[in-house]
Design a protein around this motif. Structure first.
Motif, PDB file in Angstrom:
ATOM      1  N   ASN A 108       0.802  -1.222   0.000  1.00 50.67           N
ATOM      2  CA  ASN A 108       0.000   0.000   0.000  1.00 50.67           C
ATOM      3  C   ASN A 108       0.841   1.282   0.000  1.00 50.67           C
ATOM      4  OD1 ASN A 108      -2.473   1.355  -0.072  1.00 50.67           O
ATOM      5  ND2 ASN A 108      -2.660   1.431   2.154  1.00 50.67           N
ATOM      6  N   ILE A 109       1.814   1.332  -0.896  1.00 51.28           N
ATOM      7  CA  ILE A 109       2.698   2.494  -0.964  1.00 51.28           C
ATOM      8  C   ILE A 109       2.056   3.588  -1.806  1.00 51.28           C
ATOM      9  CG2 ILE A 109       4.998   3.310  -1.621  1.00 51.28           C
ATOM     10  CD1 ILE A 109       4.970   1.323   0.683  1.00 51.28           C
ATOM     11  N   LYS A 110       2.067   4.811  -1.282  1.00 54.57           N
ATOM     12  CA  LYS A 110       1.522   5.977  -1.968  1.00 54.57           C
ATOM     13  C   LYS A 110       2.465   7.153  -1.787  1.00 54.57           C
ATOM     14  CE  LYS A 110      -3.200   4.580  -0.656  1.00 54.57           C
ATOM     15  NZ  LYS A 110      -4.424   4.999   0.067  1.00 54.57           N
ATOM     16  N   ASP A 111       2.222   8.194  -2.547  1.00 55.46           N
ATOM     17  CA  ASP A 111       2.947   9.436  -2.283  1.00 55.46           C
ATOM     18  C   ASP A 111       2.660   9.855  -0.845  1.00 55.46           C
ATOM     19  OD1 ASP A 111       3.603   9.305  -4.905  1.00 55.46           O
ATOM     20  OD2 ASP A 111       2.638  11.179  -5.519  1.00 55.46           O
ATOM     21  N   GLY A 112       3.705  10.108  -0.064  1.00 55.61           N
ATOM     22  CA  GLY A 112       3.523  10.541   1.314  1.00 55.61           C
ATOM     23  C   GLY A 112       3.502   9.423   2.336  1.00 55.61           C
ATOM     24  N   SER A 113       3.596   8.170   1.896  1.00 56.48           N
ATOM     25  CA  SER A 113       3.600   7.043   2.840  1.00 56.48           C
ATOM     26  C   SER A 113       4.822   7.099   3.754  1.00 56.48           C
ATOM     27  CB  SER A 113       3.618   5.709   2.094  1.00 56.48           C
ATOM     28  OG  SER A 113       2.409   5.474   1.427  1.00 56.48           O
ATOM     29  N   ILE A 114       4.640   6.551   4.946  1.00 57.38           N
ATOM     30  CA  ILE A 114       5.759   6.303   5.857  1.00 57.38           C
ATOM     31  C   ILE A 114       5.871   4.795   6.016  1.00 57.38           C
ATOM     32  CG2 ILE A 114       6.624   6.524   8.216  1.00 57.38           C
ATOM     33  CD1 ILE A 114       5.278   9.263   8.337  1.00 57.38           C
ATOM     34  N   ILE A 115       7.062   4.251   5.747  1.00 54.69           N
ATOM     35  CA  ILE A 115       7.251   2.811   5.936  1.00 54.69           C
ATOM     36  C   ILE A 115       8.169   2.580   7.130  1.00 54.69           C
ATOM     37  CG2 ILE A 115       6.908   2.290   3.496  1.00 54.69           C
ATOM     38  CD1 ILE A 115       9.943   1.960   3.221  1.00 54.69           C
ATOM     39  N   GLU A 116       7.963   1.439   7.753  1.00 53.77           N
ATOM     40  CA  GLU A 116       8.758   1.096   8.924  1.00 53.77           C
ATOM     41  C   GLU A 116       8.976  -0.413   8.927  1.00 53.77           C
ATOM     42  OE1 GLU A 116       8.828   2.053  13.747  1.00 53.77           O
ATOM     43  OE2 GLU A 116       7.004   2.397  12.583  1.00 53.77           O
ATOM     44  N   TYR A 117      10.199  -0.828   9.174  1.00 51.38           N
ATOM     45  CA  TYR A 117      10.453  -2.266   9.270  1.00 51.38           C
ATOM     46  C   TYR A 117      11.621  -2.531  10.218  1.00 51.38           C
ATOM     47  CZ  TYR A 117      14.056  -1.488   5.617  1.00 51.38           C
ATOM     48  OH  TYR A 117      15.121  -1.042   4.888  1.00 51.38           O
ATOM     49  N   SER A 118      11.653  -3.755  10.722  1.00 47.67           N
ATOM     50  CA  SER A 118      12.724  -4.171  11.626  1.00 47.67           C
ATOM     51  C   SER A 118      12.966  -5.660  11.439  1.00 47.67           C
ATOM     52  CB  SER A 118      12.364  -3.871  13.081  1.00 47.67           C
ATOM     53  OG  SER A 118      11.204  -4.594  13.466  1.00 47.67           O
ATOM     54  N   TYR A 119      14.129  -6.106  11.839  1.00 47.64           N
ATOM     55  CA  TYR A 119      14.442  -7.536  11.776  1.00 47.64           C
ATOM     56  C   TYR A 119      15.602  -7.842  12.722  1.00 47.64           C
ATOM     57  CZ  TYR A 119      18.152  -6.033   8.526  1.00 47.64           C
ATOM     58  OH  TYR A 119      19.222  -5.412   7.949  1.00 47.64           O
ATOM     59  N   ARG A 120      15.832  -9.128  12.931  1.00 51.89           N
ATOM     60  CA  ARG A 120      16.940  -9.602  13.767  1.00 51.89           C
ATOM     61  C   ARG A 120      17.746 -10.604  12.959  1.00 51.89           C
ATOM     62  NH1 ARG A 120      17.864 -13.130  18.721  1.00 51.89           N
ATOM     63  NH2 ARG A 120      18.926 -11.772  20.212  1.00 51.89           N
ATOM     64  N   LEU A 121      19.060 -10.471  13.023  1.00 50.10           N
ATOM     65  CA  LEU A 121      19.931 -11.326  12.227  1.00 50.10           C
ATOM     66  C   LEU A 121      20.970 -11.984  13.133  1.00 50.10           C
ATOM     67  CD1 LEU A 121      21.297 -10.480   8.733  1.00 50.10           C
ATOM     68  CD2 LEU A 121      22.895 -11.312  10.438  1.00 50.10           C
ATOM     69  N   GLU A 122      21.169 -13.266  12.942  1.00 49.21           N
ATOM     70  CA  GLU A 122      22.188 -14.018  13.676  1.00 49.21           C
ATOM     71  C   GLU A 122      23.285 -14.407  12.700  1.00 49.21           C
ATOM     72  OE1 GLU A 122      22.760 -18.382  15.834  1.00 49.21           O
ATOM     73  OE2 GLU A 122      20.739 -17.511  15.655  1.00 49.21           O
ATOM     74  N   SER A 123      24.541 -14.083  13.062  1.00 49.85           N
ATOM     75  CA  SER A 123      25.653 -14.308  12.150  1.00 49.85           C
ATOM     76  C   SER A 123      26.824 -14.967  12.866  1.00 49.85           C
ATOM     77  CB  SER A 123      26.115 -12.978  11.545  1.00 49.85           C
ATOM     78  OG  SER A 123      27.298 -13.147  10.796  1.00 49.85           O
ATOM     79  N   PRO A 124      27.502 -15.914  12.188  1.00 47.27           N
ATOM     80  CA  PRO A 124      28.716 -16.505  12.766  1.00 47.27           C
ATOM     81  C   PRO A 124      29.959 -15.650  12.516  1.00 47.27           C
ATOM     82  CG  PRO A 124      28.236 -17.565  10.684  1.00 47.27           C
ATOM     83  CD  PRO A 124      27.133 -16.559  10.914  1.00 47.27           C
ATOM     84  N   ASN A 125      29.803 -14.571  11.758  1.00 48.68           N
ATOM     85  CA  ASN A 125      30.943 -13.744  11.377  1.00 48.68           C
ATOM     86  C   ASN A 125      31.298 -12.768  12.488  1.00 48.68           C
ATOM     87  OD1 ASN A 125      32.935 -12.302  10.109  1.00 48.68           O
ATOM     88  ND2 ASN A 125      31.555 -11.215   8.716  1.00 48.68           N
ATOM     89  N   LEU A 126      32.223 -13.162  13.340  1.00 40.57           N
ATOM     90  CA  LEU A 126      32.673 -12.290  14.417  1.00 40.57           C
ATOM     91  C   LEU A 126      33.838 -11.420  13.976  1.00 40.57           C
ATOM     92  CD1 LEU A 126      32.586 -14.670  17.524  1.00 40.57           C
ATOM     93  CD2 LEU A 126      30.735 -13.362  16.482  1.00 40.57           C
ATOM     94  N   PHE A 127      34.532 -11.845  12.926  1.00 34.10           N
ATOM     95  CA  PHE A 127      35.734 -11.125  12.523  1.00 34.10           C
ATOM     96  C   PHE A 127      35.417  -9.683  12.130  1.00 34.10           C
ATOM     97  CE2 PHE A 127      38.902  -9.678   9.473  1.00 34.10           C
ATOM     98  CZ  PHE A 127      40.068  -9.929  10.176  1.00 34.10           C
ATOM     99  N   ASN A 128      34.394  -9.482  11.317  1.00 36.87           N
ATOM    100  CA  ASN A 128      34.021  -8.133  10.886  1.00 36.87           C
ATOM    101  C   ASN A 128      32.892  -7.536  11.711  1.00 36.87           C
ATOM    102  OD1 ASN A 128      34.825  -9.483   7.829  1.00 36.87           O
ATOM    103  ND2 ASN A 128      35.775  -7.584   8.473  1.00 36.87           N
ATOM    104  N   PHE A 129      32.529  -8.225  12.832  1.00 38.51           N
ATOM    105  CA  PHE A 129      31.435  -7.740  13.670  1.00 38.51           C
ATOM    106  C   PHE A 129      30.256  -7.398  12.758  1.00 38.51           C
ATOM    107  CE2 PHE A 129      29.554  -4.946  16.996  1.00 38.51           C
ATOM    108  CZ  PHE A 129      29.571  -5.869  18.037  1.00 38.51           C
ATOM    109  N   ARG A 130      29.856  -6.131  12.683  1.00 39.64           N
ATOM    110  CA  ARG A 130      28.788  -5.734  11.767  1.00 39.64           C
ATOM    111  C   ARG A 130      29.029  -4.315  11.296  1.00 39.64           C
ATOM    112  NH1 ARG A 130      24.975  -8.659   8.812  1.00 39.64           N
ATOM    113  NH2 ARG A 130      23.568  -7.138   7.881  1.00 39.64           N
TER     114      ARG A 130
END
Length: 657
Positions: A145-167
């Motif tokens: 439902n995207i329109k001119d003037g819309s506000i979108i919001e999203y979030s997520y959680r990610l689990e990674s084995p990559n500790l070398f580069n952190f994030r």
């Protein structure tokens, strides 16, 4: 017990995160009425607020330390051009034994209707995964439902084995941001080198001690709790002639320096080049393959049968490998299996091809080395300490007499000694089996040149007949050869070229040295111009800018914070001589120009004249540097602006008695 501990840690971190994060779905009138003029009047969308947090925890799923990253963003969309912000792509990386996992995706669109905000929640069915390669999966979703003037919001959680580069945290993206905050928890047993790249500085940053942020086997561990905040961040606009955007965007990068184990032992990840040299030269997929002279022992006599010196030997071997092993379009600094298999299968990745080349050169008693590098789209490498993951490509280097040649046998249409443009990126590291490694500049060995010479005759009916001869070298020749090879035949290539020139018809053609890549590519076209308007009148207009006209300025930013990287120096010359059907005088013409860039960085020359019924037109454009610094950008912009303005003029010829 470990599961309970994991839940305690998660709850503990959530308390801290929520103190800095913002509530999902709490859209305000200030959000809806945000004036983009405050940050960028031309913005199609603006990040109102984004928050991220990263922390290392013991995973109940893997029973090992994992990085947990949470992301939350709120974006205001102003028009249809900003709708693509609702198409979200999140890359997840994996290898044979480990992979990143994404969970808790939440997304909504908010529209102000009838005096209130209406939320449209994204259906979970809108989320899907796409396999990009054996190392990357893309999680994708599109907000509804995207329109001119819309506000979108999203979030997520990610689990990674990559500790070398952190994030890594990118403050700067393709749209401006009002507020961006990154909160990290780094356990005391991990020591990271942290760097801020890009032109823009942090608005604020602070660090506090977070006591007992996690426990491992019952042992409490403290953390550094660090905030990185940047406000009013302009969009990063990509323009022509640049290397990887990641080199220049404002972002925080982490690289693991060392780790202390629970027994007190210290593991160093930041190694010296001496350590790395030992690893690479002994690696079964790199150094061991460089030593495989045996693969070419029986092949060399036939390969070298017509050679007379070391240079001709190197060229013969280079051509043999180019023709025998087809590149499979995969990068890499390690052989996928071994060079013998790649030679037998006649296919392999970059390292397979060029390690074959190194082994063959060595078998011929030539001084060959490997060069590991990072391609232009992969970013520059860290020079302070060796990070092998920064490098994604391998080429050969052969030293003959007092000269060195850089070689990449993946491109059959490139001449000996000229690397593909993708490799021209700062410096590479030379790996020698017997000597310490060292840095080498990655530069184009050949200037890119093109010359166009037109000899024509204007007939009484206004038709110009003539011949255009074009000579090309360097990357110009390479690009033309590639274009020719993409078609089914030379005739088809010329047919497409003919279709692209509205007022010129190619009557006959000849192209020389398509496969003889060491020689100049020569194109000869017999052409005919469409009749000039008013050819029977006393006054005749002729536009001389019909060969490679500069129609658009490639530099349009107010300022540019990153270099203009052309890849090589260049020289383009256009010479036009047209015999007239009688005596004419030149009434109007484009202004003769002689403009230059500062510090002999380049020049543009234009001259037009008429003599003995022959009109002559000469145009020269030179760039004497492969790269120009941001402070030189205004001069390049003005350089092109003057050329474009002058090319709007035409020649006005008047008959004389």
């Amino acid at each position: 017990m470990r599961k309970i501990l994991f839940l305690i840690i998660s709850s503990f971190l959530s308390i801290y995160c929520s103190a800095q994060n913002f509530d999902f779905g709490k859209i305000t009138y200030e959000d809806d009425n945000f004036d983009r003029n405050k940050i960028d009047s031309s913005a199609n969308a603006v990040v109102l607020k984004e928050f991220g947090t990263s922390a290392i925890q013991i995973s109940d799923r893997t029973n090992s330390a994992q990085l947990y990253f949470e992301y939350h963003v709120k974006i205001k969309i102003y028009n249809k051009e900003g709708f693509d912000q609702a198409n979200v792509v999140i890359p997840l990386y994996k290898d044979a034994n480990r992979e990143e996992i994404i969970t808790d995706i939440k997304a909504s669109t908010f529209n102000f209707e009838n005096g209130r905000f209406v939320e449209t929640i994204m259906d979970k069915k809108a989320i899907f995964n796409e396999s990009r390669s054996k190392y990357t999966t893309l999680t994708k979703f599109t907000l509804p439902n995207i329109k001119d003037g819309s506000i979108i919001e999203y979030s997520y959680r990610l689990e990674s084995p990559n500790l070398f580069n952190f994030r890594t945290w990118e403050f700067q993206t393709d749209i401006p941001k009002v507020y961006s905050e990154y909160l990290v928890y780094i356990p005391a047993i991990y020591n990271y080198n942290v760097s801020l790249r890009g032109f823009h500085k942090l608005s604020s940053s602070k660090s506090v001690l977070n006591k007992e942020c996690m426990r491992i086997n019952g042992t409490p561990i403290d953390c550094s709790k660090i905030w990185y905040i940047m406000k009013d961040i302009p969009a990063f606009i990509e323009e022509d002639y640049m290397t990887a955007a990641s080199n220049f965007k404002s972002a925080i990068y982490f690289e693991l320096s060392d780790q202390v184990t629970m027994t007190g032992a210290k593991i160093n990840y930041t190694k010296s080049w001496k350590d790395v040299d030992y690893e690479l030269t002994g690696d079964k997929s790199l150094g061991a393959q460089m030593k495989r002279k045996d693969v070419y022992k029986d092949l060399l006599p036939s390969i070298l049968k017509n050679t007379t010196d070391d240079l001709s030997k190197a060229k013969a071997i280079f051509n043999y490998v180019k023709n025998q092993i087809k590149w499979n379009n995969y990068y890499g600094k390690y052989s996928e299996d071994n060079i013998k298999k790649a030679l037998d299968m006649r296919s392999g990745n970059v390292a397979d091809v060029n390690l074959n080349l190194i082994a063959a050169l060595s078998a011929a008693n030539l001084d060959a080395e490997a060069v590991i590098l990072s391609t232009r789209d992969n970013g520059t490498v860290n020079k302070l300490f060796p990070i092998i993951s920064d490098f994604n490509y391998l080429v050969a280097k052969v030293n003959i007499a007092e000269k060195s040649y850089m070689l990449d046998a993946t491109e059959p249409l490139l001449p000996f000694g000229l690397l593909p443009l993708r490799c021209i990126n700062d410096q590479g590291r030379v790996i020698n089996l017997k000597k310490p490694s060292y840095w080498i500049d990655l530069v184009a060995a050949t200037k890119s040149t093109t010359s166009y010479i037109l000899q024509g005759k204007l007939n009484a009916d206004g038709v110009i007949n003539g011949t255009i001869i074009t000579h090309s070298t360097g990357y110009e020749a390479f690009n033309k050869r590639k274009a020719i090879k993409k078609t089914n035949s030379v005739d088809e290539y010329v047919e497409k070229l003919d279709e692209s020139m509205a007022k010129i018809k190619i009557l006959k053609h000849e192209i020389r040295n398509i496969d003889s890549v060491e020689n100049t590519l020569t194109e000869i076209y017999n052409i005919e111009f469409a009749p000039l308007p008013n050819a029977d009148k006393d006054e005749l207009y002729l536009n001389p800018f019909f060969i490679n006209p500069v129609a658009k300025n490639p530099f349009n930013l107010e300022s540019r914070t990153y270099p203009v990287d052309l890849g090589s120096t260049s020289d383009q010359r256009i010479i036009i001589n047209i015999e007239l059907p009688g005596k004419y005088e030149l009434i109007e013409k484009p202004k003769d120009l002689a403009i230059g860039l500062p510090n002999t960085g380049g020049k543009y020359l234009l001259q037009t004249g008429i003599e003995d019924n022959m009109i002559s037109f000469t145009q020269i454009m030179q760039f004497n540097k492969a790269s120009y610094m941001p402070e030189e950008y205004p001069y390049l912009k003005e350089f092109y602006s003057k050329i474009i303005q002058n090319q709007k003029a035409e020649l006005l010829l008047k008959k004389t008695k």
